[in-house]
Design an enzyme around this catalytic site. Structure first.
Site, short mmCIF file in Angstrom:
data_model
loop_
_atom_site.label_atom_id
_atom_site.label_comp_id
_atom_site.label_asym_id
_atom_site.label_seq_id
_atom_site.Cartn_x
_atom_site.Cartn_y
_atom_site.Cartn_z
N GLU A 158 56.04 -24.22 12.34
CA GLU A 158 56.21 -22.99 11.35
C GLU A 158 57.30 -23.21 10.64
OE1 GLU A 158 54.94 -19.34 14.29
OE2 GLU A 158 56.74 -19.82 14.41
N GLU A 314 47.77 -20.20 16.24
CA GLU A 314 48.60 -19.41 17.40
C GLU A 314 48.26 -18.04 17.00
OE1 GLU A 314 52.76 -19.31 17.39
OE2 GLU A 314 52.91 -21.67 17.44
#
Length: 684
Positions: A158, A314
């Site tokens: 991320e 995710e």
């Protein structure tokens, strides 16, 4: 050669739909690992992500490595038939590295150095961080490149989630180097930044600093270049790790997890360096329209690599832990929303995380294996859904056709949301969402494209906002309409060029000829007020004083209240063999009739005529065509199967034959293998 380089659409060598989640075994004693591996097999898990936050465990000191535990972990997973998405672990530098090199820690625009104790606590320009990260990546790749469990590399984690920029002296040096490469001469930079304004002229690059906190407004082009730089410098970190992995394990694809439509990073540029696109998506169960925004983000992920399948890396099995109020997903929502990602091009459905944590900031975050263990509702859903996904393997590798494209440009997004504009209320997502929601409600599948894209093949192209527009990109759009395309352009577009300078003659700048209008003055709408249009629609946030230019420009709708009464609000202009609409106001949900006009003219049809709350999409390719029908409503629905789907098909989820119509209960779903050789969407 990687799968992406080979042109294959399969994400990894693991067959079927990828299913699993982040696994953090360092949080648990080793006797728990065997239980986890057994339960993974029971749940149908095919791949887990490991090592994301393992740096401190893998390298407990500058010259100390601890791999035996990791060797045992990967061997255990492989023995149970679970593949590994192996992270490079570089997202969270360990304490020993930070204390040895405190300059690694990032600095805010106000000069505050952020401390250790969370994650992503690093300056992307730091030589010490980069050297340590590459050393770790190389060590991992050298050790595990040939491990039979390895199916995918997961670079970092991320990027930009917590720290998107750093204002330390090293970042300032790096920014100056970046500017030198971009402009070469200081005179070119002064021209681009408009430094004749407010006596901001620079004599040398050494005089330039990042846009730290200053007494008043910051030079807008400096801010725009800073945002470009911050995206690029994080990409440099990613590319450096990727090069190491290519060198040592060229046959294993690599990804990094994007964060849906994320403002800070130009994902068009990033996607060029991904073997496959992966996304972390967390729609809010408390939002009744969350599935619409999720569809938007999934369409973007599919579009970033030109329609190739992508990976949902995710999502939350139920509740997250970071919203002010964390509402769990009611029974059936996790399954439905996961199938939605598959319906819009994903070939893998993954989660954060496998086993719920007992400590740390995410201990209240849901997991595939919740705190209550196998007695929990969540675990039962994990097992049931794993069995369902196992029936959908044949869908992988197929693609999702779309006749409509939405133009998205990060440069324009950044410039639009700069300070000192006619209205601070003009925000890209707020402008985009009503347009996308109208398409979603009409069952029209949509791609996203950058402004330099080849638009050939799209029946209609939508530009809800293109505030920054380079002449060469405008020429592409104009040629598209000239050749028979249909364009709908939203307000405050074609205003500035690539340097954030106003185009000669004002808006819509290089789109003036194709749109057949000129904007005389921007007329933002004060908060709490609205401007009526003759059609009955209402404009909020924004209106414009526009003038038609040429007799061919047709006025579709006019303002019916306020100072602009009687003036054009929506226009339609033929150009070549195509047509262009200009919408000079923010119409919110009222944009639907304008888009209907354009879609009819372009011959765009929905995938399937569905009841309200039902979503239908198609995936097509080898070995066939698959119709996904998802019921997001809380009541029973009945969808007639017509057009290309009239022959019905087999529901892969149940094995049942479906003919005539499809009946779905609340939050129900079906994946039909179409019986005939249909071309995909029924408008084609």
């Amino acid at each position: 050669m990687t799968p992406a380089e080979q042109g294959t659409s399969r994400l990894t060598r693991v067959p079927g739909v990828l299913y699993g989640g982040d696994y953090n075994p360092e949080q648990w004693p080793e006797d728990v690992w065997a239980e986890d591996a057994k339960l993974m097999r029971e749940a149908g898990v095919t791949m887990v992500t490991v090592g994301v936050f393992s740096w401190a465990r893998l390298q407990p000191g500058p010259d100390t490595w601890d791999f035996p535990w990791f060797d045992r972990l990967l061997d255990l997973l492989h023995a149970h038939g679970v593949a590994v998405d192996l992270a490079t672990a570089t997202a969270s530098p360990p304490a020993w590295l930070v204390r040895a090199h405190p300059e690694i820690l990032p600095v805010t625009a106000d000069g505050v150095r952020l401390e250790f104790g969370s994650r992503q606590h690093y300056c992307p320009s730091s030589p010490a961080y980069r050297a340590a990260a590459l050393r770790l990546t190389r060590t991992l790749a050298a050790r595990y490149a040939d491990h039979p469990a390895l199916a995918l590399w997961h670079i970092h984690n991320e990027y930009g989630d917590h720290v998107t920029e750093c204002f330390c002296p090293r970042s300032a040096d790096h920014f100056r180097i970046w500017l030198t490469h971009r402009y070469e001469t200081i005179d070119a930079l002064n021209h681009a930044w408009g430094t004749a304004f407010w006596s901001q002229r620079y004599g040398t690059y050494d005089e330039i600093e990042p846009p730290r906190t200053v007494p008043g407004p910051v030079n807008p082009t400096q801010l725009l270049d800073w945002r470009r730089f911050c995206s690029d410098v994080l990409l440099e970190c990613h590319r450096a790790e990727r090069e190491v992995l290519k060198e040592l394990s060229p046959d294993i694809p690599a990804t990094t997890n994007f964060m849906s439509m994320f403002k800070a990073l130009d994902y068009w540029k990033w996607a060029e360096h991904e073997d496959l696109v992966s996304d972390d998506a967390y729609p809010d169960p408390a939002d009744p329209r969350a599935h619409v925004n999720a569809a938007l983000n999934y369409d973007l992920m599919r579009s970033l690599k030109g329609g190739r399948p992508w990976l949902l890396l995710e999502q939350a099995p139920s509740a997250v832990s970071w919203r002010p109020v964390n509402v769990p997903k009611k029974p059936g929502v996790q399954r439905l929303w996961s199938l939605q990602a598959l319906a819009r091009g994903a070939d893998g459905i993954m989660y954060f995380q496998w086993r719920a944590s007992r400590a740390g900031a995410e201990k209240y975050h849901s997991a595939l294996l919740p705190h209550r263990g196998t007695a929990s509702r969540g675990w039962q859903e994990t097992v049931r859904f794993g069995a369902e996904l196992a029936r959908l393997g044949e869908v992988t590798g197929t693609t999702t056709p779309a006749d409509v494209a939405i133009v998205l440009d990060w440069d324009s997004w950044w410039a639009l949301e700069s300070d000192d504009h006619p209205s601070a209320r003009m925000r890209w997502r707020d402008l985009l969402h009503p347009w996308y929601a109208a398409l979603h409600a009409r069952g029209v599948t949509t791609d996203f494209v950058p402004p330099h894209a080849d638009l050939t093949g799209y029946r209609a192209v939508l530009a809800p906002n293109l505030h920054l527009l380079r002449p060469e990109h405008a020429a592409r759009i104009t040629a598209y309409v000239q050749g028979g395309g249909h364009l709908v352009c939203g307000p405050f577009s074609g205003v500035v060029d690539g340097h954030d300078h106003i185009h000669d003659g004002g808006a819509p700048g290089p789109l003036r000829d194709v749109l057949g209008v000129g904007v005389d003055e921007f007329w933002p709408v004060p908060d709490g007020q609205a401007v009526r249009l003759t059609s009955g629609a209402e404009a909020t946030l924004w209106t414009e004083w526009t003038e038609t230019e040429g007799p061919e420009t047709e006025i579709v709708d006019t303002y019916a209240s306020g100072e602009l009464t009687g003036r054009p609000a929506v226009t339609r202009h033929p150009h070549g063999t195509g047509t262009a609409w200009y919408v000079s106001a923010h119409l919110g949900d009222g944009i639907g009739p304008v888009l209907d006009d354009a879609l009819r003219a372009a011959g765009v049809r929905p995938v399937l005529d569905v009841p309200e709350g039902v979503e239908a999409t198609v995936r097509t390719g080898e070995p066939g065509t698959y119709l996904f029908v998802l019921n997001h409503s809380d009541h029973d629905t009945r969808t007639p199967l017509t057009g290309a789907f009239a022959a019905g098909g087999t529901d892969l989820l149940t094995g049942a034959a479906v003919h005539g119509h499809l009946a779905l209960g609340p939050l129900g779903a079906a994946v039909l293998r179409i019986a005939t050789d249909s071309p995909g969407e029924n408008q084609k």
